[in-house]
Scaffold this motif. Structure first.
Motif, PDB file in Angstrom:
ATOM      1  N   GLU A 170       0.829  -1.208   0.000  1.00 25.49           N
ATOM      2  CA  GLU A 170       0.000   0.000   0.000  1.00 25.49           C
ATOM      3  C   GLU A 170       0.866   1.263   0.000  1.00 25.49           C
ATOM      4  O   GLU A 170       0.572   2.226  -0.707  1.00 25.49           O
ATOM      5  CB  GLU A 170      -0.916   0.001   1.223  1.00 25.49           C
ATOM      6  N   VAL A 171       1.965   1.225   0.777  1.00 29.04           N
ATOM      7  CA  VAL A 171       2.867   2.380   0.810  1.00 29.04           C
ATOM      8  C   VAL A 171       3.553   2.557  -0.535  1.00 29.04           C
ATOM      9  O   VAL A 171       3.711   3.686  -1.026  1.00 29.04           O
ATOM     10  CB  VAL A 171       3.897   2.209   1.938  1.00 29.04           C
ATOM     11  N   LYS A 172       3.966   1.443  -1.159  1.00 26.13           N
ATOM     12  CA  LYS A 172       4.589   1.543  -2.480  1.00 26.13           C
ATOM     13  C   LYS A 172       3.634   2.186  -3.476  1.00 26.13           C
ATOM     14  O   LYS A 172       4.022   3.055  -4.270  1.00 26.13           O
ATOM     15  CB  LYS A 172       4.991   0.154  -2.973  1.00 26.13           C
ATOM     16  N   ALA A 173       2.361   1.755  -3.431  1.00 27.93           N
ATOM     17  CA  ALA A 173       1.373   2.317  -4.357  1.00 27.93           C
ATOM     18  C   ALA A 173       1.154   3.802  -4.081  1.00 27.93           C
ATOM     19  O   ALA A 173       1.038   4.606  -5.016  1.00 27.93           O
ATOM     20  CB  ALA A 173       0.055   1.549  -4.233  1.00 27.93           C
ATOM     21  N   ARG A 174       1.110   4.196  -2.816  1.00 26.96           N
ATOM     22  CA  ARG A 174       0.908   5.602  -2.469  1.00 26.96           C
ATOM     23  C   ARG A 174       2.084   6.461  -2.949  1.00 26.96           C
ATOM     24  O   ARG A 174       1.894   7.573  -3.444  1.00 26.96           O
ATOM     25  CB  ARG A 174       0.740   5.750  -0.959  1.00 26.96           C
ATOM     26  N   ILE A 175       3.303   5.925  -2.784  1.00 25.96           N
ATOM     27  CA  ILE A 175       4.480   6.679  -3.224  1.00 25.96           C
ATOM     28  C   ILE A 175       4.447   6.892  -4.733  1.00 25.96           C
ATOM     29  O   ILE A 175       4.703   8.001  -5.234  1.00 25.96           O
ATOM     30  CB  ILE A 175       5.763   5.937  -2.803  1.00 25.96           C
ATOM     31  N   LYS A 176       4.113   5.822  -5.475  1.00 25.49           N
ATOM     32  CA  LYS A 176       4.051   5.956  -6.934  1.00 25.49           C
ATOM     33  C   LYS A 176       2.954   6.920  -7.358  1.00 25.49           C
ATOM     34  O   LYS A 176       3.147   7.748  -8.247  1.00 25.49           O
ATOM     35  CB  LYS A 176       3.810   4.581  -7.560  1.00 25.49           C
ATOM     36  N   ARG A 177       1.794   6.826  -6.696  1.00 25.90           N
ATOM     37  CA  ARG A 177       0.698   7.717  -7.054  1.00 25.90           C
ATOM     38  C   ARG A 177       1.047   9.168  -6.723  1.00 25.90           C
ATOM     39  O   ARG A 177       0.753  10.077  -7.510  1.00 25.90           O
ATOM     40  CB  ARG A 177      -0.578   7.310  -6.319  1.00 25.90           C
ATOM     41  N   GLU A 178       1.687   9.394  -5.596  1.00 28.58           N
ATOM     42  CA  GLU A 178       2.054  10.757  -5.230  1.00 28.58           C
ATOM     43  C   GLU A 178       3.050  11.338  -6.229  1.00 28.58           C
ATOM     44  O   GLU A 178       2.938  12.500  -6.618  1.00 28.58           O
ATOM     45  CB  GLU A 178       2.624  10.782  -3.819  1.00 28.58           C
ATOM     46  N   ARG A 179       4.033  10.543  -6.646  1.00 24.76           N
ATOM     47  CA  ARG A 179       4.993  11.028  -7.628  1.00 24.76           C
ATOM     48  C   ARG A 179       4.314  11.339  -8.959  1.00 24.76           C
ATOM     49  O   ARG A 179       4.643  12.326  -9.618  1.00 24.76           O
ATOM     50  CB  ARG A 179       6.098   9.988  -7.831  1.00 24.76           C
ATOM     51  N   TYR A 180       3.368  10.472  -9.314  1.00 26.99           N
ATOM     52  CA  TYR A 180       2.631  10.725 -10.556  1.00 26.99           C
ATOM     53  C   TYR A 180       1.823  12.020 -10.468  1.00 26.99           C
ATOM     54  O   TYR A 180       1.837  12.849 -11.390  1.00 26.99           O
ATOM     55  CB  TYR A 180       1.710   9.537 -10.836  1.00 26.99           C
ATOM     56  N   LEU A 181       1.130  12.212  -9.342  1.00 32.24           N
ATOM     57  CA  LEU A 181       0.316  13.411  -9.186  1.00 32.24           C
ATOM     58  C   LEU A 181       1.183  14.668  -9.113  1.00 32.24           C
ATOM     59  O   LEU A 181       0.786  15.727  -9.619  1.00 32.24           O
ATOM     60  CB  LEU A 181      -0.539  13.292  -7.926  1.00 32.24           C
ATOM     61  N   ILE A 182       2.364  14.551  -8.491  1.00 33.81           N
ATOM     62  CA  ILE A 182       3.264  15.711  -8.443  1.00 33.81           C
ATOM     63  C   ILE A 182       3.654  16.133  -9.854  1.00 33.81           C
ATOM     64  O   ILE A 182       3.646  17.323 -10.187  1.00 33.81           O
ATOM     65  CB  ILE A 182       4.509  15.376  -7.598  1.00 33.81           C
TER      66      ILE A 182
END
Length: 783
Positions: A729-741
Motif C-alpha cells: 500500500e505504501v509503495k502504491a501511495r508513493i508511486k501515485r504521489e509522484r505521478y500526481l506531483i
C-alpha cells in the motif's frame, strides 16, 4: 534580534527570529518538502471491531494536527504553486528552528579583510565560551490553558494517566522533529510487541506452576526416603561437610518453575518473535517515511558537516574534489596510530571487566565455604531456620549477583566517559561518523559489562568441575579454590537469579535517575517570581546531541536481556513491558517539562541501532539453544525418559539415582557418597571415566542445538522473506504521489504559460491581418 538582561545581571540573552524571506530562501536551499495540494488518498479501510480501540485513541486534532498533503521540494520561484494560507504558520516549528540552526552553524564571525575562514558556526562559539548555550524556545508553559502544541503534548502524552493511550507521533514530529519522532515511534512499537512476548511468557510460567505437583524429579529430591538418605560429596575443600540431597528441595521446586517442557517452546517462540518484531518495524518505519516525507531523504548536511573538533585538531589541508575548497584532513599514519591506541584502550577496559568477573567468581568460591560452615548444625534456632530455607548455593548466588550489579553500575559510570574519550581521540570527521563510532564502542562496553556474568553462569559454571580425588581448581591446585558446581537442580535457577537482579536493578536505577534527578534540578533552579520564557528555558536541563543515544542504549541493553537469556526467565518480557510503559511517559515528561527544546533534525531510521538489533537477534537463537542444552536439565531428563527408564513404561521415576555417580571412600564413616555426574564407580575397570549415558546425553545436546537453531533460523528467514520491508500500500501511495506531483507541476507550468501568453497578446498591438506564420512566430518566442 532582541537582547535583554537577566535578573541576575550576569546572563545576557539574544533572541533570533527568522522572517519569511529568510525561511523561504533556506527552505529552497535545503529542498524542504512543503504541501501544494491536500491529499485525496484515503487513510485506510475501516477495521472490523474498530470500536474496541476507541478507548486507546486520542482526539483527531492531536493525532493529526494538520491534514495530509501532497508535498514537493520548496521552490522560491514557484511560490504560488504551494498552499500558503498563512506565512507565519506555513513552516512547522521544527522546520523553523532547523533552518535557524542551519544558518547559525554556517555563519562566519571573522572580519572580511582577514582570511580566518575557520571561524565559522555557532558550535565554535559554544566551544570557545563566547556563548554558553543555544537552543530553540519552547511554547508557553504546560500549565496554561492555551491551545499550544506543548500543552497538547503535556496533556495527552506526558502524563502517566495516559499510559494506555496511543502516542501523538505526528504532533511529536511537528514539535520536535523527525529524529525524536522516530525514537518514540520505535519505543512505542517495541512496547506493543513486548505485550505478545509477555503474554506467552506468563503462559509458560503458569504451566510451570500448574505442573508443580507432577514434577517427579523434585519429589524424589524432597522425599525423605530418597533425597533424605542420599549423602552428597562436599562442594568445597576442608570447611564444607557432607550434605543430604533433600536440603536442595526448595531450589529444585523453584528451578522447575522456569525449567520445564514449556521453556523449550518459549525459547523457540522468542526466536521467531524477534524476527517478527524487526520485520514489522521495517514496515512501520517505511510507513512513517512516507507519511513524514522522508522517502527520498538523504543524511542532512547538518549531520555531514565537519565537526569543529576535527577542524581544530587536524592542521593538514587538502583539496576537496567535490567543493574544490581546501579542507582539513587526518593523514593515514596518524589515523592508524590513533586507531591502534583506541583498540588497545578498548581491549584494556574489556579485560578489566573480565578481571572484575573473575573477582566475583573468587568471592563465590570463598564465601560459599563460609555460608556452608555458618548454616550447618547451628545451635541458634533462627539461623537454623534461615539455613533450612536458603541453601549455601542460593545465598552465595544472591549476594554475588548484588555485588556484580554494583560493579556493573560503577564500571558503567566510567565506560560512558571512556567511550566518549576514545571516540574523541579517533577524531571523527562528521557528526554522523561520530555518533556511529560512539554507538558501536558504547554498546560493546555495555554488552560485556552487563552480560558477562550471565554468560559465566550459563555456559561455564559447573562445566569444568572434575570428580572426587581429581577436582579442577581455578588458579591451580595450590590455590585451593575449587571450580563451582551447579545445584542438583541445575544452574538455570542461578542464571534466573542473576538475570532478575541485574535486569530489575538496572531498570529501577534508570527510572530513578530519569525521573527524580531532572525534577530535583528544576526545583533547585525554580524561582517564585515570573520571568521571561527564554529564562525559563535556560533554567531547564540541556538536551545534548547524545541525548537520544543514551535512550536507545538503555532499550537495546534491555532487548538483549529479554532475548539472549529469555530461556532462563520467561517473565523477563513482562518486566520489560511494565518498565517500558513507564519509560514512554517518563521520557515524554522529560522532553516536555524538564529539557530545553532540542534542535530539530531529520532521520528516516534508527541508525546503527538497527544493525545492532539484528546481530543480537541472531545471537539470541544460539544462546538460548545452548542454555536449553547445557544449562537446563531438560535434555538429561528426556534421555532418561526415553532411553534409560526402568521397565517398559516411560517414567521419570529413579531419575535422581540415575543422574548421581557413586563414590565409596575408605576413610569416610559413611558407606557411599554421591556426586552429580555420569561416571563409573570405584572398582570398575574404567572407574571415574564417563559412562556411555554421558556420551548419549552429550550427543542429544548437540543434536538439540543443531535442530533448534536450524528450525528457528529457517522460520526466521522464511518470515523475513514472506514479510516485505515496505508495505504494498505504501509503495502504491508513493508511486501515485509522484505521478500526481508530475501532473500538477505540468498543469502549473501550462497555466503559467497561458497567463504569460495572454499577457503578451494584451500588451502587444494586434496587427489587422495575422497570418498563420505570424502566430507561429509569436508562440515560439513565448515558448
Amino acid at each position: 534580534f532582541h537582547s535583554t538582561d537577566s535578573d541576575d545581571l550576569k546572563t545576557y540573552f539574544l533572541k533570533i527570529h527568522a522572517p519569511w524571506e529568510v525561511l523561504a530562501t533556506y527552505a529552497d536551499v535545503l529542498k524542504i518538502k512543503v504541501p501544494f495540494k491536500e491529499s485525496d488518498i484515503p487513510h485506510g479501510q475501516d477495521v472490523p471491531l474498530e470500536w474496541l480501540s476507541r478507548p486507546f485513541r486520542l482526539p483527531e486534532k492531536v493525532m493529526r494536527p494538520q491534514p495530509d498533503y501532497f508535498t514537493s521540494p520548496f521552490d522560491k520561484d514557484k511560490i504560488d504553486f504551494f498552499l500558503i494560507k498563512n506565512q507565519d504558520t506555513f513552516f512547522p516549528p521544527s522546520t523553523r528552528n532547523r533552518i535557524v540552526y542551519y544558518i547559525l552553524s554556517r555563519c562566519p564571525y571573522h572580519k572580511e579583510d582577514r582570511k580566518e575562514t575557520d571561524k565559522k558556526g555557532i558550535k565554535r562559539l559554544l566551544n570557545n565560551g563566547t556563548y554558553t548555550s543555544a537552543f530553540p524556545l519552547h511554547d508557553r508553559n504546560t500549565n496554561e490553558q492555551c491551545e499550544s502544541e506543548r500543552y497538547h503534548l503535556y496533556k495527552n502524552w506526558a502524563r502517566f494517566l495516559c499510559f494506555y493511550k496511543e502516542q501523538p507521533l505526528n504532533l511529536i514530529r511537528k514539535y520536535y522533529g523527525e529524529k525524536i519522532g522516530i525514537y518514540f515511534a520505535w519505543l512505542g512499537f517495541y512496547t506493543e510487541m513486548l505485550f505478545f512476548a509477555a503474554v506467552m511468557g506468563v503462559i509458560c510460567f503458569t504451566y510451570g506452576v500448574l505442573s508443580y505437583d507432577d514434577n517427579l524429579t523434585s519429589k524424589e529430591i524432597c522425599d525423605p526416603s530418597i533425597g533424605g538418605r542420599t549423602v552428597m560429596c562436599p562442594l568445597c575443600d576442608k570447611k564444607c561437610s557432607y550434605w543430604k540431597l533433600n536440603s536442595t528441595c526448595l531450589s529444585s521446586w523453584q528451578s522447575h518453575l522456569f525449567d520445564n517442557e514449556g521453556t523449550v517452546f518459549f525459547a523457540m517462540f522468542m526466536g521467531i518473535w524477534v524476527t517478527l518484531f524487526l520485520e514489522f518495524w521495517k514496515r512501520r518505519q517505511a510507513q512513517l517515511e512516507y507519511e513524514w516525507d522522508l522517502v527520498d531523504f538523504e543524511e542532512e548536511q547538518q549531520q555531514l558537516q565537519i565537526r569543529p573538533e576535527f577542524e581544530t585538531k587536524c592542521t593538514d589541508q587538502r583539496l576537496n574534489r567535490i567543493t574544490q575548497e581546501m579542507e582539513p584532513y587526518l593523514p593515514l599514519p596518524k589515523k592508524c596510530g590513533r586507531f591502534c591506541l583506541s583498540g588497545v584502550t578498548v581491549l584494556f577496559w574489556m579485560l578489566l571487566i573480565v578481571a572484575c568477573i573473575t573477582g566475583v567468581i573468587v568471592y563465590r568460591l570463598a564465601v560459599y565455604a563460609a555460608f556452608a560452615s555458618i548454616m550447618k548444625d547451628s545451635p541458634t534456632k533462627k539461623i537454623h531456620l534461615v539455613g533450612s530455607l536458603i541453601t549455601p548455593q542460593l545465598a552465595t548466588s544472591v549476594t554475588a549477583s548484588f555485588i556484580n550489579f554494583v560493579i556493573i553500575m560503577i564500571l558503567n559510570f566510567f565506560y560512558e566517559r571512556v567511550a566518549i574519550w576514545i571516540t574523541d581521540m579517533e577524531i571523527p570527521k562528521t557528526h554522523l561518523e561520530y555518533e556511529n563510532k560512539l554507538t558501536m564502542k558504547m554498546f560493546l562496553f555495555q554488552f560485556v559489562n552487563y552480560y558477562s556474568s550471565c554468560f559465566y553462569v550459563a555456559f561455564f559454571k559447573g562445566k569444568f568441575v572434575g570428580y572426587p580425588g581429581n577436582y579442577t581448581y581455578m588458579f591451580g591446585k595450590y590455590s585451593r579454590l575449587r571450580n563451582e558446581e551447579c545445584d542438583p537442580g541445575g544452574c538455570l535457577i542461578e542464571l534466573t537469579t542473576q538475570l532478575v537482579i541485574v535486569m530489575t536493578g538496572k531498570q529501577v536505577c534508570g527510572n530513578i535517575q530519569e525521573a527524580l534527578l531532572p525534577n530535583w534540578w528544576c526545583s533547585r533552579k525554580a524561582r517564585k517570581d515570573q520571568y521571561s520564557r527564554w529564562e525559563q528555558d535556560h533554567d531547564l536541563q540541556n538536551f545534548s546531541q547524545l541525548g537520544l543515544f543514551y535512550e536507545y542504549l538503555e532499550m537495546v541493553i534491555q532487548f538483549g536481556f529479554i532475548t539472549l537469556f529469555v530461556a532462563s526467565f520467561p517473565l523477563a518480557p513482562l518486566l520489560a513491558l511494565c518498565n517500558n510503559i513507564l519509560e514512554v511517559r517518563v521520557d515524554a515528561w522529560k522532553f516536555t517539562t524538564q529539557f530545553r527544546r532540542p534542535v530539530a533534525a531529520k532521520a528516516h531510521n534508527i541508525g546503527a541501532w538497527q544493525e545492532i538489533l539484528n546481530v543480537v537477534a541472531i545471537l539470541s537463537v544460539v544462546t538460548n539453544a545452548f542454555i536449553m542444552a547445557f544449562t537446563s536439565d531438560m535434555i538429561p531428563r528426556l534421555v532418561y525418559l526415553y532411553a534409560y527408564h526402568p521397565g517398559s513404561e516411560a517414567t521419570m521415576s529413579g531419575y535422581i539415582n540415575n543422574s548421581l555417580s557413586l563414590l565409596c571412600p575408605d576413610i569416610s564413616p559413611i558407606c557411599c557418597l554421591r556426586y552429580r555426574d555420569y561416571r563409573y564407580p570405584p572398582g570398575h575397570q574404567r572407574q571415574y571415566s564417563h559412562t556411555m549415558q554421558f556420551w548419549h546425553i552429550l550427543a542429544a545436546k548437540l543434536a538439540f542445538i543443531i535442530i533448534m537453531e536450524h528450525v528457528v533460523f529457517v522460520v526466521k528467514f522464511f518470515v523475513a522473506w514472506l514479510i516485505p520491508d515496505v508495505p504494498s500500500e505504501v509503495k502504491a501511495r508513493i508511486k501515485r504521489e509522484r505521478y500526481l506531483i508530475q501532473e500538477y507541476l505540468h498543469n502549473y507550468e501550462v497555466e503559467k504559460l497561458k497567463i504569460q501568453l495572454s499577457q503578451s497578446f494584451i500588451i502587444e498591438p494586434k496587427p489587422e491581418v495575422c497570418t498563420a506564420t505570424d502566430k507561429h512566430h509569436v508562440l515560439s518566442e513565448c515558448l
